[in-house]
Design an enzyme around this catalytic site. Structure first.
Site, PDB file in Angstrom:
ATOM      1  N   HIS A  44      38.864  28.658   4.721  1.00 53.91           N
ATOM      2  CA  HIS A  44      40.025  27.918   4.247  1.00 53.91           C
ATOM      3  C   HIS A  44      39.828  27.224   2.907  1.00 53.91           C
ATOM      4  CE1 HIS A  44      43.752  25.823   4.442  1.00 53.91           C
ATOM      5  NE2 HIS A  44      43.230  24.645   4.629  1.00 53.91           N
TER       6      HIS A  44
ATOM      7  N   HIS B 119      38.788  26.664   8.790  1.00 57.23           N
ATOM      8  CA  HIS B 119      39.811  25.983   9.580  1.00 57.23           C
ATOM      9  C   HIS B 119      39.849  26.649  10.958  1.00 57.23           C
ATOM     10  CE1 HIS B 119      43.599  24.326  10.872  1.00 57.23           C
ATOM     11  NE2 HIS B 119      43.625  23.549   9.807  1.00 57.23           N
TER      12      HIS B 119
ATOM     13  N   ARG C   6      37.688  19.659  11.613  1.00 60.66           N
ATOM     14  CA  ARG C   6      37.836  21.117  11.525  1.00 60.66           C
ATOM     15  C   ARG C   6      36.535  21.872  11.807  1.00 60.66           C
ATOM     16  NH1 ARG C   6      41.711  21.335   6.101  1.00 60.66           N
ATOM     17  NH2 ARG C   6      43.568  20.564   7.182  1.00 60.66           N
TER      18      ARG C   6
ATOM     19  N   GLU D 129      40.703  23.313  -6.306  1.00 61.87           N
ATOM     20  CA  GLU D 129      39.633  23.878  -5.478  1.00 61.87           C
ATOM     21  C   GLU D 129      38.492  24.466  -6.305  1.00 61.87           C
ATOM     22  OE1 GLU D 129      41.214  26.321  -2.372  1.00 61.87           O
ATOM     23  OE2 GLU D 129      39.241  26.778  -1.553  1.00 61.87           O
TER      24      GLU D 129
END
Lengths: 449, 231
Positions: free
Chosen positions: A221, A98, A150, A252
């Protein structure tokens, strides 16, 4: 809010929690997963949980890198456990950085700041702070400017720093930074629309965003890769979509993959809200007919051995020393920008660190709340995950999404429109398999903004 | 700058306690958690404390720093205005080891106020809308991260562990003042009790301790008034 709601609903449904039990291993054979091995922090006891089905919501591995927005607990445990047990990990080369982490701390300053009109500025642009005039992103992405994706913004910040236009002008992407300028938005917008961001800046950097720009740098990130799963959260054991019966993952830790090579902002909620739910539903269906499987007589032998070695092996290596070396090499050589030379150094360094990890010793001999031991075990997970990231990044000789190879700057659909599956093939060896990318509505095309 | 860090230590088995002292060179903008982690990494790995997110979201590193309950990750050295840093566990909860306290009684208290959403009608098929004004009424109490800093700063809680404590009231407030929730009856039974709201003496320690700046004493007063008005 989502986390607390989930906790409250678990209380409502009388879910039994095993607080501060650290899952350290999974019991998996050629057909199914039969449970986990866990370490109880309060007592130091190793416990075996035999189960018909297991769900992993163990999160990512941000702590592989020196600058990360992730919690200290995000040490890739779930991925490393599966990898050690011979299961593949998918798309590990795709790591999202990020662009706007608080300087040094990596704490996330979310897109909301640039969404409201925040502008990134370099050292040649200091006179424009508070003016609302364009910053360096206007040249990089003329139409969307500071709201470019990003990965592009992170690379643009590194470019500015490497060209000596970071605020310090040192050229060192490890320490230099740029400014995120919110000053022109005024006190009202900053206080009412960006309360968390302004709180972070004030609290952690003692910076007042109403009058001063916020020092930021790219921060590790999000992991696009992880345990390969199907649309029902079933973990896959190969690139041919063979499920491991009774093993589920979402969030994740999993790679569905809805994000491909680069996640869009807020889409991590898809991972948890949509695929967490789908996995749960499939699990209830599976449990109706599943039976407890056969487990080894001593399923906890490996973990007991590891704990014994760490506590009583007399090893002289220090956990923090190894962790810091790993984080530095991964950040500088397997981070925002990559090339063959750097990735080779990263991979070799990680292999050396894994070797040195065999000599790690933990001073704390207590069985009760031994956090030093837990951190040592977590370092082992981190090193294995770092290894898979460096190896996967090294073999993908193209640039795609968050994976940016300076030596292969273009996307190469002819050779690389495929998912990477990495499997452990020996103590220091990995094997790669590939799976075609499923493309429906949106064809890959050059990203021009 | 140089600081002297005194960390409370307590043996898990014997309960024997002491302070260990460490002298460190730090930046005034360093956070207490970072300094503690550095001490753990370099000087004494056996110091036990909880931590996770490192930026005030998870609430696991609440502890008493120079006599005030706060999150170690949110406290800068310069906030402490001096070179002596004294770190102790939260009060009123049993110390398990060093800075780690037993949070079970804290969580058990929470359970007494039915700490989850109870729909007014049978489960809705669509989302239940709420106006901004309706949401504002309980916005403050949704910010709680359950770190325990408030309850463990409360003299009423120290003197009586049966007292529900401010964190539990914050959770109750979050639901009672939610226009979509219909679970008042169950919650009020626990709140309207001598170990409930009425043991609160508006000392404001909880409000001062809250790392999320929730106006806890105000939320408690709102609950008291609500209960009295219903009688």
């Amino acid at each position: 809010m989502i986390l607390h709601t989930l906790f409250e609903q678990c209380l409502k449904h009388e879910v039994r929690f095993f607080n501060e039990f650290y899952v350290l291993d999974m019991m998996v054979d050629d057909t199914a997963c039969h449970g986990v091995v866990a370490y109880e922090l309060a007592t130091g006891e190793v416990q075996v949980f035999q189960a018909k089905a297991v769900f992993f919501g163990t999160g990512g591995y941000g702590r592989v890198f020196s600058i990360t927005s992730n919690a200290h607990a995000l040490t890739g445990d779930g991925m490393a456990m599966a990898f050690r047990r011979g299961l593949p990990l998918e798309d590990m080369e795709f790591v999202q950085f990020h662009p706007t982490g608080l300087r040094k701390l990596g704490i996330l300053v979310s897109e909301a700041a640039r969404g409201e009109g925040g502008i990134l500025r370099n050292r040649e642009d200091l006179d424009n702070i508070g003016s609302g005039k364009d910053g360096f992103m206007a040249a990089v992405a003329p139409t969307v400017k500071d709201l470019a994706p990003r990965d592009m913004v992170s690379r643009a910040i590194y470019n500015e720093i490497q060209a000596g236009r970071g605020i310090e002008g040192s050229g060192d992407t490890g320490s230099d930074y740029v400014y995120l300028d919110l000053v022109h938005l005024g006190a009202d917008v900053i206080n009412t629309k960006l309360p968390d961001i302004s709180h972070f800046a004030r609290k952690y950097l003692a910076v007042e965003p109403i009058t001063e720009p916020i020092p930021v740098q790219p921060t590790a990130h999000y992991a696009m890769g992880g345990l390969p799963t199907d649309l029902d959260g079933r973990v896959l054991r190969d690139s041919k979509n063979t499920p491991v019966n009774g093993l589920y993952a979402a969030g994740e830790v999993a790679c569905v993959s809805v994000h491909g090579a680069n996640r869009l902002g807020t889409n991590s909620l898809v991972d948890i809200v949509v695929f967490g739910r789908r996995a749960g539903r499939d699990m209830t269906r599976y449990l109706k007919t599943a039976e407890l499987g056969h487990i080894d007589p001593e399923p906890d032998a490996f973990i007991r051995g590891e704990i014994d070695r760490l506590q009583k092996g007399g090893g002289q290596e220090n956990v923090a020393t190894l962790r810091i070396e790993m984080q530095k090499v991964m950040m500088s050589r397997s981070g925002v920008y990559r090339n063959e030379e750097n990735l080779t150094i990263a991979r070799n360094t990680i292999l050396e660190l894994r070797e040195r990890y065999r000599q790690v010793g933990v001073g704390d001999q207590s069985p009760y709340y031994n956090t030093e031991l837990v951190e040592a075990i977590e370092l082992g997970f981190l090193l294995d995950v770092a290894w898979t990231i460096a190896e996967s990044a090294l073999q993908r000789t193209e640039s795609r999404g968050a994976h940016s190879r300076v030596d292969y700057p273009d996307r190469d659909d002819e050779n690389w429109l495929k998912h990477t599956f990495i499997t452990m093939a020996g103590e220091n060896e990995v094997r790669f398999d590939f799976k075609p990318v499923s493309i429906t509505k949106f064809q890959p095309k050059p990203r021009v903004y | 700058m140089q600081v002297t860090v005194e960390i409370y230590r307590q043996d898990a088995e014997t309960g024997a306690s002491r302070f260990d002292t460490f002298i460190r060179e730090v930046d005034p903008k360093d956070r207490v958690l970072d300094v503690m982690m550095e001490i753990k990494d370099q000087d004494d790995g056996s110091i036990a404390f909880r931590k996770s997110c490192g930026h005030g979201v998870c609430g696991s590193d609440a502890m008493m720093i120079n006599g005030i309950n706060r999150l170690a990750c949110q406290t800068l050295i310069q906030d402490l205005k001096g070179s002596l840093i004294r770190i102790e566990p939260l009060k009123g909860l049993k110390v398990l080891r060093d800075l780690i306290v037993d949070m079970d009684p804290f969580l058990a208290s929470l359970q007494k106020v039915t700490p989850y959403f109870i729909p007014k009608t049978t489960a809705p098929v669509r989302e239940q809308k709420q106006s901004i004004a309706e949401r504002q009424i309980f916005d403050d109490t949704t910010k709680c991260i359950m770190c325990g800093a408030c309850t463990s700063s409360c003299p009423s809680y120290w003197s009586n562990g049966e007292y529900l404590g401010p964190a539990t009231f914050v959770k109750a407030h979050r639901f009672i003042f939610d226009s979509r929730d219909g679970g008042d009856a169950e919650r009020i039974e626990a709140l309207d009790d001598r170990d409930g709201l009425w043991r609160c003496h508006s000392i404001f320690n909880c409000t001062d301790a809250c790392p999320r700046d929730i106006k806890i004493t105000q939320a408690i007063s709102e609950l008291k008034r609500y209960i009295v008005a219903r009688r």
